[in-house]
Design a protein around this motif. Structure first.
Motif, short mmCIF file in Angstrom:
data_model
loop_
_atom_site.label_atom_id
_atom_site.label_comp_id
_atom_site.label_asym_id
_atom_site.label_seq_id
_atom_site.Cartn_x
_atom_site.Cartn_y
_atom_site.Cartn_z
N LEU A 97 0.86 -1.35 0.02
CA LEU A 97 0.12 0.10 -0.02
C LEU A 97 1.02 1.15 -0.08
CD1 LEU A 97 -3.00 -0.68 2.39
CD2 LEU A 97 -2.73 -1.15 0.08
N ILE A 110 1.14 0.98 -4.70
CA ILE A 110 0.05 1.62 -5.37
C ILE A 110 -0.20 3.08 -4.86
CG2 ILE A 110 -0.95 -0.65 -5.45
CD1 ILE A 110 -3.10 0.50 -3.41
N ARG A 111 -0.90 3.91 -5.81
CA ARG A 111 -1.02 5.20 -5.46
C ARG A 111 -2.58 5.67 -5.37
NH1 ARG A 111 3.64 8.33 -6.05
NH2 ARG A 111 5.25 6.97 -6.11
N ARG A 112 -3.50 4.67 -5.95
CA ARG A 112 -4.63 4.94 -6.18
C ARG A 112 -5.37 4.02 -5.16
NH1 ARG A 112 -6.58 7.91 -10.87
NH2 ARG A 112 -5.08 9.63 -10.98
N PHE A 113 -6.80 4.45 -4.53
CA PHE A 113 -7.53 3.36 -3.72
C PHE A 113 -6.93 3.00 -2.51
CE2 PHE A 113 -9.12 2.89 -8.20
CZ PHE A 113 -10.26 3.61 -8.15
N ALA A 152 -7.07 4.14 0.52
CA ALA A 152 -7.93 4.14 1.62
C ALA A 152 -8.89 2.82 1.73
CB ALA A 152 -8.57 5.27 1.82
N VAL A 153 -9.24 2.34 0.43
CA VAL A 153 -10.18 1.22 0.36
C VAL A 153 -9.62 0.15 0.72
CG1 VAL A 153 -11.46 -0.08 -1.35
CG2 VAL A 153 -11.38 2.46 -1.64
N PHE A 154 -8.36 -0.19 0.44
CA PHE A 154 -7.59 -1.41 0.73
C PHE A 154 -7.32 -1.31 2.28
CE2 PHE A 154 -6.49 -1.20 -3.77
CZ PHE A 154 -6.90 -2.58 -4.05
N ARG A 155 -6.80 -0.16 2.73
CA ARG A 155 -6.54 0.00 4.14
C ARG A 155 -7.50 -0.41 4.99
NH1 ARG A 155 -5.07 5.83 5.63
NH2 ARG A 155 -7.28 5.79 5.94
N VAL A 156 -8.84 0.14 4.97
CA VAL A 156 -10.12 0.02 5.35
C VAL A 156 -10.40 -1.65 5.31
CG1 VAL A 156 -12.53 0.40 5.47
CG2 VAL A 156 -10.87 2.23 5.34
N GLY A 157 -10.38 -2.18 4.17
CA GLY A 157 -11.00 -3.40 3.85
C GLY A 157 -9.98 -4.46 4.82
N PHE A 158 -8.70 -4.26 4.83
CA PHE A 158 -7.64 -5.18 5.53
C PHE A 158 -7.83 -4.90 7.08
CE2 PHE A 158 -4.37 -5.27 1.75
CZ PHE A 158 -5.34 -6.14 0.93
N TYR A 159 -8.26 -3.65 7.24
CA TYR A 159 -8.37 -3.43 8.55
C TYR A 159 -9.57 -4.03 9.49
CZ TYR A 159 -7.42 -1.29 13.15
OH TYR A 159 -7.11 -1.32 14.59
N LEU A 160 -10.65 -4.09 8.70
CA LEU A 160 -12.04 -4.32 9.13
C LEU A 160 -12.30 -5.48 9.97
CD1 LEU A 160 -14.81 -2.91 8.94
CD2 LEU A 160 -15.16 -4.65 7.16
N ILE A 176 -1.54 -1.41 9.87
CA ILE A 176 -1.68 -0.14 10.24
C ILE A 176 -0.25 0.56 10.91
CG2 ILE A 176 -2.91 1.45 12.05
CD1 ILE A 176 -4.37 0.74 9.39
N TRP A 212 -0.48 5.56 -10.85
CA TRP A 212 -1.09 4.28 -10.20
C TRP A 212 0.01 3.55 -9.28
CZ3 TRP A 212 -6.04 3.09 -10.56
CH2 TRP A 212 -6.92 3.71 -11.41
N GLY A 213 0.99 3.95 -9.47
CA GLY A 213 2.12 3.13 -8.80
C GLY A 213 2.50 1.88 -9.59
N TYR A 266 -2.48 -4.17 -8.33
CA TYR A 266 -3.78 -4.17 -8.02
C TYR A 266 -4.50 -5.35 -8.03
CZ TYR A 266 -3.61 0.82 -7.77
OH TYR A 266 -3.30 1.96 -7.69
N LEU A 299 -8.32 -8.48 -0.93
CA LEU A 299 -9.38 -7.53 -0.35
C LEU A 299 -10.71 -8.54 -0.43
CD1 LEU A 299 -10.29 -4.88 0.68
CD2 LEU A 299 -10.84 -4.35 -1.54
N MET A 331 -10.64 -11.00 2.44
CA MET A 331 -10.67 -10.35 3.61
C MET A 331 -12.32 -10.19 3.89
SD MET A 331 -7.71 -10.15 5.00
CE MET A 331 -7.66 -9.16 6.28
N PHE A 391 -16.70 2.42 12.59
CA PHE A 391 -15.57 2.29 12.24
C PHE A 391 -15.28 3.03 10.81
CE2 PHE A 391 -12.57 -0.07 9.39
CZ PHE A 391 -11.43 0.46 9.70
#
Lengths: 325, 296
Positions: A130, A134-137, A139-147, A210, B28-29, B34, B41, B44, B279
């Motif tokens: 993360l 990658i540079r886009r999305f 936050a989406v991955f971070r939230v999903g992995f942390y959930l 995190i 995009w990195g 992805y 994801l 998860m 959350f």
């Protein structure tokens, strides 16, 4: 004692004859004597409620549980807990003669030794992907992995139990698409514990991620550029520059996660009740079962053994992951 | 991106392709990453999707082999039965009451002691600090048997007080509050004293409003810990009127008579959803708080 005041402020109301020590004292307490007494009184008033609760519900049970493990307390002594006899280390001797306790210790050891490194590795990999990949999305991955981290283990265990149903569950359905005939996961001594390890990694890798993300963001960019100029490849840059800087944060998460793993209880309690054939009986579940059978002294002794193991694991991790200097 | 790689390159046929690739990389990195990340994801969150879908399945769908991913005739019957037959309403109320009380207690008592340890001087300060910090890593398991004997002799095991009192003030909160309050400037307190502010008023009117970020972090962590707590409520709750959600759910799932998955999955949704919504709404502050404390 350190003194924290504005520079120069103390000089204005200071007698020139005062020695350096007196001067320091002066600076810290502009109003002496009476004020100090008032401060101490306020401090004890503020501390009192916490200390009262702490003494009753932490210190007392802590000492008591050690003493209890040296007596023959059982559930019949519930109303007269002081009327018990002292039997020395007998409980510990009995504990270490119990095959089932060894099974529980072995299962716990396997759980910690496999799940802890996997969790750290998965969390670190997710953080690096993360942060650097990658540079886009993000936050989406971070939230999903942390959930999963914030979820109740009991609720999650109930959900996984249905996921793993041999015929009506999702896991074997997906395996079936690839032509694999999935086993009855939780009823099989070979698979029940590994399933719980996977579940633990799934639930906890977000915490590691995190904390590692915060660590990665604090690695100075100039350091990375310097390493790049010196001809270090991406791989080398990670292991030689980034990783050593992450070490303290990694240690902290390893210790807290390790302590949690050594006490794993909710998963086997909900999913298997320690079965099949004790293959998922954890040390904490063993202690709980002793307690449930009224053997309070054995439960206390077992908890102290787990406690000693926790301290040992913590010390070991500090040794292994400590900064080399 | 290092300064080296952005140096203008001499023009030759491949340049356009190189530039385009560089632009993609900047926005995009690593595009290929992805794919595995999206797969991870999905893995998860798959259990949560399964739970949600299952909680709306009628009994016929639940038993279907092979299972269906989406309910053929969605129904809320599972939720209805959950609240009527299992009394999830009172369990929900118990969980909320216990978690709120435990959180309030920790915020108040830990910030009080944290302030005293960070900013006031009194004899025994160091001893108190070491004593409290020494228990930071002690697992609840070690104290639970004598705690049970204690609580049942105090006649507390028949009420929610037995679930609340032992958790009302923990060492972690003191650690967190003391660390945070130490960073506040001493001058603020000195100035208040010079102005004649009483010692306890300084804590209440000056320190407490300034510690809001730390209180928020501690509040979140404490509430979650209490909401998800299982072993202690399981041991202490004597009858159904004191069950918290995890206890009710666990006992329902392990009971012989009650193995209807739809209802259990609906129960899991009731336990997980409030926490997940909170959350998702506050995830930014949440994650920042977790990262700074370095603890769950």
């Amino acid at each position: 004692m350190s003194t924290k005041t504005l520079p120069g402020r103390g000089d204005t109301n200071q007698q020139s004859t005062a020695g350096p020590e007196r001067r320091a004292e002066r600076r810290r307490l502009p109003l002496r004597g009476l004020a100090r007494g008032r401060q101490a009184r306020a401090a004890w008033i503020l501390a009192a409620p916490f200390l009262a609760l702490f003494a009753t519900f932490m210190l007392l049970p802590l000492v008591w549980s050690l003493l209890m493990s040296l007596t023959d307390t059982s559930s019949s002594d519930l109303r007269t807990p002081l009327n018990v006899s002292f039997i020395g280390l007998d409980n510990y001797v009995r504990l270490f003669q119990d095959e089932q306790f060894f099974t529980a210790l072995r299962n716990t050891a396997v759980f910690v030794l496999v799940a802890l490194p996997l969790t750290l590795a998965a969390g670190l990999a997710a953080a690096v992907a993360l942060d650097r990949g990658i540079r886009r999305f993000r936050a989406v991955f971070r939230v999903g992995f942390y959930l999963p981290v914030i979820t109740s283990i009991v609720a999650v265990a109930v959900v996984w139990k249905t996921l793993l149903e041999p015929r009506a569950g999702l896991v074997n359905l997906v395996l079936g698409w690839f032509g694999i005939d999935g086993p009855a996961w939780l009823a099989d001594t070979r698979f029940a514990l590994p399933v719980m390890i996977v579940m633990a990694v799934w639930r906890n890798l977000g915490t590691v991620m995190i904390i590692m993300l915060a660590g990665l963001q604090s690695v100075p960019q100039s350091l990375m550029e310097a390493a790049e100029l010196d001809g270090a490849g991406a791989w080398q840059r990670f292991w030689r520059v980034t990783f050593p800087l992450l070490r303290p944060a990694l240690l902290l998460t390893a210790v807290t996660t390790g302590i949690g793993y050594l006490q794993f209880f909710d998963e086997p309690f909900v999913m298997t009740d320690g079965g099949p054939l004790d293959s998922t009986l954890s040390a904490t579940l063993y202690a709980y079962k002793q307690f449930g059978n009224g053997n309070y002294e054995m439960a206390s002794a077992a908890s102290y053994v787990i406690f000693v193991l926790i301290v040992a694991l913590t010390v070991l991790q500090f040794r292994v992951l400590r900064d080399k200097d | 991106m290092s300064t080296l790689s952005t140096r203008p390159t001499p023009h030759h046929p491949g340049t356009d392709r190189v530039l385009r690739r560089r632009r993609i990389r900047r926005t995009w990195g690593q595009p290929w990453l992805y794919i595995p990340l999206a797969g991870a994801l999905l893995l998860m969150i798959a259990p949560f999707l399964w739970m949600l879908s299952g909680s709306f399945k009628p009994e016929a769908d639940i038993r279907r082999v092979p299972p269906v991913l989406i309910p053929t005739a969605p129904t809320t019957a599972n939720y209805g039965e959950l609240f009527s037959r299992l009394d999830f309403t009172s369990m929900f109320a118990n969980s909320v009451t216990v978690a709120l009380a435990v959180t309030a207690g920790n915020l108040l008592f830990c910030s009080m002691l944290g302030y005293a340890l960070a900013k006031l001087e009194f004899r025994g300060q160091r001893a108190v600090f070491l004593l409290v910090m020494g228990t930071l890593m002690i697992p609840g398991l070690v104290t639970f048997v004598p705690l049970y004997v204690l609580v049942s002799n105090m006649q507390l095991s028949g009420s929610l007080f037995g679930l609340i009192l032992p958790f009302l003030a923990g060492p972690f909160g003191v650690f967190l509050m003391r660390q945070f309050i130490s960073t506040l400037p001493d001058e603020l307190i000195d100035a208040a004293r010079v102005d004649g502010c009483r010692e306890l008023a300084i804590y209440w009117k000056i320190i407490l409003p300034l510690t809001k970020p730390a209180l928020a972090t501690l509040g979140i962590i404490t509430f979650l810990g209490s909401w998800n707590n299982f072993l202690w409520p399981l041991v202490v709750a004597q009858n159904e009127s004191q069950y918290t959600l995890p206890v009710g759910l666990a006992l329902a799932s392990s009971g012989q008579s009650f193995t209807r998955f739809g209802i259990l999955l609906a129960g899991a949704v009731v336990v997980l959803l409030p926490v997940m919504v909170v959350f998702l709404v506050f995830q930014r502050q949440f994650v920042a708080g977790i990262a700074t404390t370095g603890l769950k």
